[in-house]
Scaffold this motif. Structure first.
Motif, short mmCIF file in Angstrom:
data_model
loop_
_atom_site.label_atom_id
_atom_site.label_comp_id
_atom_site.label_asym_id
_atom_site.label_seq_id
_atom_site.Cartn_x
_atom_site.Cartn_y
_atom_site.Cartn_z
N ASP A 53 6.14 7.24 -5.01
CA ASP A 53 4.94 7.81 -4.50
C ASP A 53 4.66 7.19 -3.15
N MET A 93 3.76 4.15 -2.69
CA MET A 93 2.89 3.17 -2.51
C MET A 93 3.47 1.77 -1.79
N TYR A 100 -1.02 -0.78 -0.04
CA TYR A 100 -1.21 0.46 0.98
C TYR A 100 -0.70 1.68 0.50
N ASN A 101 -1.58 2.83 0.18
CA ASN A 101 -0.93 4.03 -0.04
C ASN A 101 -1.12 5.04 0.97
N GLU A 111 -0.42 8.14 1.31
CA GLU A 111 -0.96 9.44 0.86
C GLU A 111 -2.37 9.40 0.96
N THR A 112 -3.16 8.39 0.64
CA THR A 112 -4.60 8.64 0.56
C THR A 112 -5.24 7.60 1.73
N TYR A 113 -4.45 6.93 2.34
CA TYR A 113 -4.76 5.61 3.28
C TYR A 113 -5.89 4.63 2.76
N HIS A 114 -5.59 4.31 1.29
CA HIS A 114 -6.19 3.45 0.38
C HIS A 114 -5.37 1.96 0.93
N LYS A 115 -6.28 0.97 1.23
CA LYS A 115 -5.80 -0.40 1.48
C LYS A 115 -6.67 -1.27 0.80
#
Length: 137
Positions: free
Chosen positions: A84, A86, A109-110, A112-116
């Motif tokens: 994915d 990640m 860090y992802n 796709e969703t800019y999640h950190k």
């Protein structure tokens, strides 16, 4: 002087049971590779590459990941990326700062969703004492 036992961490007693039955069944396939790469630094360092892939016929999805681990003296650097996208990085040090202390810094860090996210985990083991702690950012 007598040897003292360090008490176990009770949080992962069921981990081996979960890993035994994880992901196997009808219509599923798994492939894992583990490649230790010889190091030129001798026994104090090394590089290890791991890959795995799994597929399930029920949801027709293929999952996979690649992991690279570099060990240098008491430091261990791990980088892992999955299908994915990640990305997960870990820096670990054991018995270097204080005897019995294992400190781990982990970042995820992802794209796709800019999640950190980042977390610091510690484990301190001494005779008759075992304490763990986690701080997440």
């Amino acid at each position: 002087m007598a040897e003292f036992l360090i008490p176990p961490c009770y949080g992962d007693f069921d981990k081996s049971i979960k890993n035994l039955f994880d992901g196997y069944g009808f219509g599923e396939a798994k492939l894992k590779t583990d490649l230790p790469v010889l190091s030129q630094t001798g026994k104090n360092g090394g590089l290890q590459l791991k890959t795995s892939m799994s597929t399930r016929s029920a949801n027709k999805r293929v999952d996979g990941n690649a992991e690279m681990t570099v060990t240098y003296k008491a430091w261990k650097f791990t980088e892992k990326v999955d299908a994915d996208g990640m990305l997960k990085g870990t820096v670990c040090n054991e018995d270097q700062l204080v005897k019995g202390l294992k400190a781990t810094l982990e970042g995820v860090y992802n794209p796709e969703t800019y999640h950190k996210s980042m977390s610091v985990r510690t484990a301190y083991k001494r005779p008759y004492f075992h304490h763990t702690g986690t701080v997440e950012f």
